[in-house]
Structures are given as C-alpha cells and as structure tokens.
Design an enzyme around this catalytic site. Structure first.
Site, PDB file in Angstrom:
ATOM      1  N   ALA A   1       0.853  -1.198   0.000  1.00  0.00           N
ATOM      2  CA  ALA A   1       0.000   0.000   0.000  1.00  0.00           C
ATOM      3  C   ALA A   1       0.880   1.237   0.000  1.00  0.00           C
ATOM      4  CB  ALA A   1      -0.923  -0.003   1.221  1.00  0.00           C
TER       5      ALA A   1
ATOM      6  N   GLY B   1       1.344   4.597   2.074  1.00  0.00           N
ATOM      7  CA  GLY B   1       1.009   5.272   3.316  1.00  0.00           C
ATOM      8  C   GLY B   1       1.137   6.771   3.191  1.00  0.00           C
ATOM      9  N   GLY B   2       0.918   7.450   4.317  1.00  0.00           N
ATOM     10  CA  GLY B   2       0.977   8.906   4.290  1.00  0.00           C
ATOM     11  C   GLY B   2       2.363   9.435   4.008  1.00  0.00           C
TER      12      GLY B   2
ATOM     13  N   ASP C   1      -1.748  10.678  13.703  1.00  0.00           N
ATOM     14  CA  ASP C   1      -2.355  10.375  12.397  1.00  0.00           C
ATOM     15  C   ASP C   1      -3.483   9.362  12.524  1.00  0.00           C
ATOM     16  OD1 ASP C   1      -2.713  10.674   9.677  1.00  0.00           O
ATOM     17  OD2 ASP C   1      -1.183   9.217   9.121  1.00  0.00           O
TER      18      ASP C   1
ATOM     19  N   LYS D   1       7.688  -0.072   6.464  1.00  0.00           N
ATOM     20  CA  LYS D   1       7.008   1.202   6.255  1.00  0.00           C
ATOM     21  C   LYS D   1       8.053   2.286   6.027  1.00  0.00           C
ATOM     22  CE  LYS D   1       4.201   4.784   6.787  1.00  0.00           C
ATOM     23  NZ  LYS D   1       3.289   5.254   5.751  1.00  0.00           N
TER      24      LYS D   1
ATOM     25  N   GLY E   1       5.077   7.154   2.865  1.00  0.00           N
ATOM     26  CA  GLY E   1       5.842   6.335   1.939  1.00  0.00           C
ATOM     27  C   GLY E   1       5.143   5.028   1.664  1.00  0.00           C
ATOM     28  N   TRP E   2       5.849   4.175   0.906  1.00  0.00           N
ATOM     29  CA  TRP E   2       5.287   2.888   0.517  1.00  0.00           C
ATOM     30  C   TRP E   2       5.426   1.881   1.651  1.00  0.00           C
ATOM     31  CZ3 TRP E   2       2.506   2.730  -3.804  1.00  0.00           C
ATOM     32  CH2 TRP E   2       2.755   3.705  -4.784  1.00  0.00           C
TER      33      TRP E   2
END
Length: 737
Positions: free
Chosen positions: A128, A130-131, A255, A151, A133-134
C-alpha cells in the site's frame, strides 16, 4: 445473498477478503500468523467484558504494485512543486524531473520484489501507499523468513542526517501494547531517486483496515459484513487503550484515521507509527490527514497534544458511525434511542473546537465511552449487578415523596380531601438534595483532608470546612451543597462563585460547576434553568447516569411525559439499582391510568436493592388507590390484598401500625367499590379477613370501622383520637338501637 466477489482456489473472496463459508485454508503458500490460527479455535472475543466480537479470517493481501498509484493532488517534488500531473488529456508521469527545479521525482515504489533491505529483509511485494511512503511485505532472513511489513518514513540527503533520524525513531522499538502493531526494527536503504530512506519494520498483520471494513459494511452486496454501533464503540475502546499507552509515555500518535486501524482476527491494532512523535507541544513536521486534524490556529497556540489525538479519534468514530449497520439485539442502538444521542455527544465533545472543552486524556474519554456502550447494550440479564460508578458517588436517597411509604396517620386526621391521589412526585428541592454527589477530584489540593471529614449534619460540615486552609474547588462545592441542605441559596451561590474564581479560565469547561448551578436552580424551583444546566452536564459526560436521571425529572415537572420516559427508561434499562428512575416511570404510567404498567416497573426493583421493600409497598398502593381515572377493579384490590400479606412490615410482626394503616386504606377503597354500581359488586371481592366472609357492604363497613378504631390507638393527642373515633362511628352500619 452473500458477497458477489469471486472466490479463488484458496477459498477467499477477491472483493471483501473474507474466508467464504464451506472453504478451508490450504496448506500451501506463505505461513499464516500463529495468532490468526489460534483465533480460529473460537468464535468470538470480548472487549471490555461487554461486547462479543466475531473472530474473522482474512485472505492474504494480494495487492499488486501496478494498482497502487499516488493521487495527483499529492504529487510534489522534493522542493514542494506540483509534478506528475495530467495535462491536455495526457496522463501524468510517475517518474521524471521537476521542470522548475530539476529535482528528480518518482511516485513508484522504490523497492521491488527480491530487493533486500539492511541485508536482512527480502521484499515480497508492495502492499500500500502510506501517508509518508510505501509499505511492503517482506521476509525476515534472520528470523526463519517470518513475514514483516516495511514502512518507508524517512528520506535524508546525507548519511549523517539519516543516522540522527534513525536514532530519534528508535523509541518505537520499545513500544509493547496489544493494540499497537509491534515495531521490531528500524532499517535503512539507499533509494536511487529519494536517496537514503528509513523503514520502520513492523509485524505483518492479517486483517483489514477500518476503512476497508466500513467500505464493505456499506456495500449492499456484502450483507455478511456489518458495522453496528456497539462494535464501533468497542473499536474506540481498544484504540483509546493504545492512545493512553502512548500518551503516558510522552508520545503522540498524530495520524489517527480509519485507514490506520487494523481489524485482525481477534484484535484491534493501531498501525502506521510513522507519525509518532514526542509530546513537546510543537507541530513542525506533523504527520496527519486534513480531515482528521485540528485547526492550524490550535496547532499554533496549543501545539499537537493528547487532545488533538482524541480529536482525530472523534472524527474517526464519526466516520464509522456514518456507515454503521444495525446490530442484533441492541435496542439501545436504534436510531431514536438515547444511547445514540449519547454517542453523538461523546463525539461532539471529542471534536469540540474549543481545546479546553475536549476530553483531557484518553482515560477520561474511555470512561465516558464505556458508559455510552453500556447504555447501548442496556437491558441485559446483568442488570442485577449495580453498575460501576464513575464520576458520581452512589446515593442512598430515593427520589420519591410518598408512593413507596405506608400512609402516615395524619392522612386520616387532616381535613384535606383524601380522595385526591398523590403519586409521590418529589419536590424539586428534595430531588436537588437526593441526586448523586460528584466524586471529589483526587488532584484537588484538599482531597486528602476532605476524605477524612465526617459530619452528622450540614452545619457541622460547614464548621469543619472552615478549618481547611488550602484554596480548593472541592471545599467550595462541599460548602455549596451544605448551604443547599440548610435552605440558604444565597450562601450556596457565593460558594459556587468562589469555586468558579479558583478555576478561572477553566470554569466554563468544568461540568461540576454546571451540575451545582443546576442543583441551585432546582432548590429555587427554576426547572427550565436546571434543565439547561443538566443538559450541559450531559454534553460533557454523556456516559454518566446522573444527568439523565435529573433531566428525566425536569421533563416530568414540565409535563413532557414522552421525554421524561425516554430519560428514565434509559437509566432504568441500564441499572436496576437506580430505583429513582423506576419510581419516575411508575408515576408516568399512573398519569396514564396504567396501573399494571406501573406495578410491572416496580416489580423490577431487584431484591438486593435497598429500595426493594419500598417498591413492593408502592405496588400495593398503586393497586388499591383511587386514581384520577377512577377506582381499581375488584381483581386489582384482591391482588393488593395478596401482596399486603407478603410485605415485611412492623419489624416482621403479623400485626402492627403500618399494616393497620395499609389495611384501612384498602378497606376504604373496597367500600367505595361495593357502593359503586358502575364498577364491581361485593361478590367480586375475595373472601377473607380483609373484606369479610362473604364480602358485603355491611361487612366491609364493620371491618373499616374496626380499622379506624385501631388507628385511633396510634394517636398521640386526644383531638386526633377523637377524629378517628368519629370516622369509625360515621362508617359503621346503621342500626335501630
């Protein structure tokens, strides 16, 4: 109808990711986490001892890299210029150089299957975006190839800066909480475009995010996936446990949103720790999502804080609530139930625009959330146990002014019309003095001394409080209540004003002041003002029972029976030891001439309640009294007689003053009944010592005369004795001599 997705050879739906009925997990493929395997041995798991959640089994996430794209509105180069956007019908570039500053950019995953990070973690695939990075699935070559998640969170232009950043993030590895994904390492890798990149190495979780869960729940093609309100509150409880753990360690999550909470087989896990930071009230470099962040003005004045984390959680709960689905056997979650209103108020306080009005801690919010959850689930078999009291001390006083009392002797001596029914509704002053008292704040400077103060009466209490030298809000509130007991509202108001001065800017956000303002208004019989203050308390502590009990009384006094019943019923369904709510509901039913309904409520008061015997007396009086709607039936009177025989009166003696008074009251109504051709005949009354063998008007008169003479023996003054003898003479049958 089940899910409409395609079921693959492994038995998992390609749409919702759930294991479909009638299929099994194959033996081949990547090893599934042991926790999920153990979870499959049982059907459910319990949150807070209240909510049973089903154990779920999920398909491994088979997302492929080419489906993961960075949205165009989030595409910027390293200098902040928009890049990679579509123009004139041509798609935007995923890789290239910024036309303004020539900085290279790439919106494709930096790691590919087979890449090895830190000589240890071999990438399997991209999961996925993320906010920051990958996110990748990888296998740990040092730990038997167990699956982990990488992450990407940090980029630096030089190794020295990256090393400092890595050292700063090492605190994540020390976190250990069942509701937080475990961070097990921090690794670095040289990205050809972004440069040195840091990766948080976390446990790989088998499940779906709450974002995916709510998407599935609102899809009519997936009726087997649900998101009922009690589940939402259960998820909130688990998230609050995680936030409380972080906050107590001086950390902020920053977050919170549905995307960052994972629903595994039998656990809720907060994931994506990339935004976790020290609670230093700064906000530079803050990680967060705009829809869940507090205002820039708040960040500039208050900085990021525990309250901003709770704000984001409130927004998360609101997002889940918008897509909730009905749950089985949860009447408290119906759209018009008071529990739903309590949930809305919980969210409203968590997301209040005023920083001071929000929950101050995860523990504080969790207490109220559990109260709301109990309200949603209320009415279950566990009502025989008193509910744990949170912010209020238990009160021994019953909010009743006579319905549950044996009629006093002056009832037959006074000249007023005894045919007028008194349902026992308490005065506003009695309610003000009988409502539960807020628990003292343990952080108050005088908390220790107040805990040792014992006084037999309010004046003695005031004398002892005068010796306390600390400036204390709790001392002033105690003074306020003592002055109310002494019917001195002016001094009570002065003490309340003193408490407000001590609190200063915090006064408007302190529900204790609103509570005492409401008590002060009640003692002055200012019902509307009291209701406004109690409503403000309800908004601040929506999980508590006390403000709802008070609002029920205010609505009853204002003649709004439906609203009063809504509050009383919510309290009574939740806690069968709140007998004040039961008596309130009984009064409302009597106002509608519903004797059977009133008795049914009173019969629910449990045997362990201190008010059980009072409720049984009240039931006898309800069955044997003249209501505005008329006399009871012979059947109801007979029922009252049977109940009278079982009452514990006069210390358990078979004969005594209280039993004589109740007997006299029942015989009076029996005489009215046998004389009334419209209601019943004497033959309908039960044969026995109360009405005679057989019951006749003459026989009832003789027995009632004996009752009056027995009451005369209770009189302490000759004048009262004579009044009762006159009653006996007036009711006796006429004779010729």
């Amino acid at each position: 109808m089940g899910c409409t997705g395609t079921v693959g050879g492994a038995g998992f739906c390609d749409h919702c990711g759930r294991l479909q009925a009638g299929t099994s997990v194959p033996g081949g493929g990547p090893q599934r986490p042991a926790a999920a395997s153990r979870a499959m041995l049982r059907d459910s798991w319990t949150v807070a001892g209240l909510v049973s959640l089903p154990v779920l089994t999920f398909a491994p996430d088979r997302a492929t890299t080419h489906l993961l794209r960075v949205p165009e509105e989030a595409r910027f180069c390293g200098q902040g210029h928009p890049v990679g956007r579509s123009r004139a019908g041509r798609p935007g570039l995923d890789e290239g150089s910024c036309p303004r500053c020539r900085t290279r950019f790439s919106f494709l995953p930096g790691l590919r299957p087979g890449d090895v990070v830190a000589d240890r973690y071999q990438v399997v695939r991209c999961l996925a975006r993320g906010g920051q990075g990958w996110i990748y699935l990888a296998r740990d070559g040092h730990q038997d190839d167990i699956e982990v998640a990488l992450k990407g969170v940090l980029h630096a232009n030089d190794e020295k800066a990256l090393a400092a950043a890595v050292q700063e993030r090492q605190f994540l590895n020390s976190l250990d909480h069942p509701n937080i994904v475990r961070s097990i390492d921090f690794a670095t890798h040289d990205d050809p475009v972004a440069g040195p990149t840091g990766y948080i190495v976390m446990d790989y979780l088998d499940g779906m995010s709450l974002r995916r869960l709510l998407t599935a729940a609102k899809d009519p093609a997936q009726p087997d996936v649900s998101l009922p309100l009690d589940h939402i509150l259960a998820y909130g409880h688990e998230i609050l446990a995680a936030l409380d753990y972080l906050h107590r360690r001086g950390l902020l999550y920053t977050d919170m949103k549905p995307d960052n909470v994972m629903r595994t087989a039998d656990r809720i896990k907060v994931i994506d720790l990339g935004g976790v930071r020290r609670d230093d009230r700064g906000f530079a470099g803050l990680v967060g999502s705009p829809d869940f962040l507090v205002s820039l003005e708040e960040l500039q004045t208050q900085g990021a804080s525990a309250r901003s984390d709770l704000f984001a959680l409130g927004k998360t709960l609101a997002e889940l609530f918008r897509h909730r689905t009905p749950g089985p056997d949860t009447p408290g979650a119906a759209h018009d139930a008071l529990g739903v209103e309590s949930f809305r108020r919980l969210v409203a306080r968590a997301t209040h625009l005023d920083w001071h009005r929000r929950f101050a801690s995860a523990g504080e919010m969790s207490e109220q959330l559990l109260g709301v959850l109990r309200e949603i689930l209320s009415g279950g078999p566990d009502r025989q146990q008193p509910e744990p009291v949170s912010l209020f001390l238990p009160s021994a006083r019953l909010l009743d002014a006579g319905l549950g009392l044996v009629p006093p002797l002056h009832t037959w001596i006074a000249e007023e019309d005894r045919a007028v029914w008194d349902d026992g509704r308490p005065s506003a002053r009695l309610v003000a003095l009988g409502l539960p008292v807020p628990r003292p704040d343990p952080d108050d400077p005088a908390a220790g001394e107040l805990g040792t103060v014992e006084a037999p009466d309010p004046q003695s209490l005031l004398n002892k409080l005068a010796t306390v030298v600390q400036t204390s809000v709790e001392v002033e509130l105690s003074r306020c209540r003592a002055h109310l007991e002494l019917a001195d509202p002016r001094s009570a108001a002065a003490a309340l004003a003193a408490a407000a001065r001590i609190l200063d800017v915090r006064a408007d956000a302190d529900w204790r002041l609103a509570w005492h303002r409401a008590l002060l208004a009640l003692t002055g019989d200012r019902i509307d003002e009291a209701a406004r203050q109690f409503d403000a308390v309800y908004a601040d502590i929506p999980g508590e029972i006390a403000p709802k009990l008070a609002l029920g009384y205010c609505a009853e006094r204002n003649g709004d029976a439906p609203v009063a019943a809504r509050y009383y019923a919510a309290v009574w369904r939740r806690d069968a030891f709140q007998a004040g709510a039961a008596f309130g509901l009984a009064r409302l039913r009597l106002g509608a001439n519903d004797r059977a309904g009133a008795v049914a409520i009173l019969d629910e008061v449990p045997a362990l309640s201190r008010h059980h015997d009072t409720a049984r007396i009240a039931a006898v009086r309800v069955l044997s009294s003249r209501l505005p709607g008329g006399l009871p039936t012979a059947s109801e009177l007979n029922h009252a007689v049977r109940r009278l025989a079982t009452l514990h009166l006069d210390g358990g003696e078979r004969h005594g003053e209280a039993r004589d008074r109740l007997t006299a009251a029942i015989r009076e109504v029996a005489l009215d009944l046998v004389r009334s051709s419209a209601d019943a005949d004497a033959a309908d009354l039960a044969r026995g010592p109360l009405f005679g063998e057989p019951p006749t008007e003459r026989g009832v008169r003789e027995l009632l005369g004996r009752s009056y003479r027995a009451l005369a023996q209770q009189a302490h003054h000759a004048e009262d004795h004579n009044v009762l003898i006159d009653r006996a003479n007036a009711v006796r049958p006429r004779t010729r001599w």
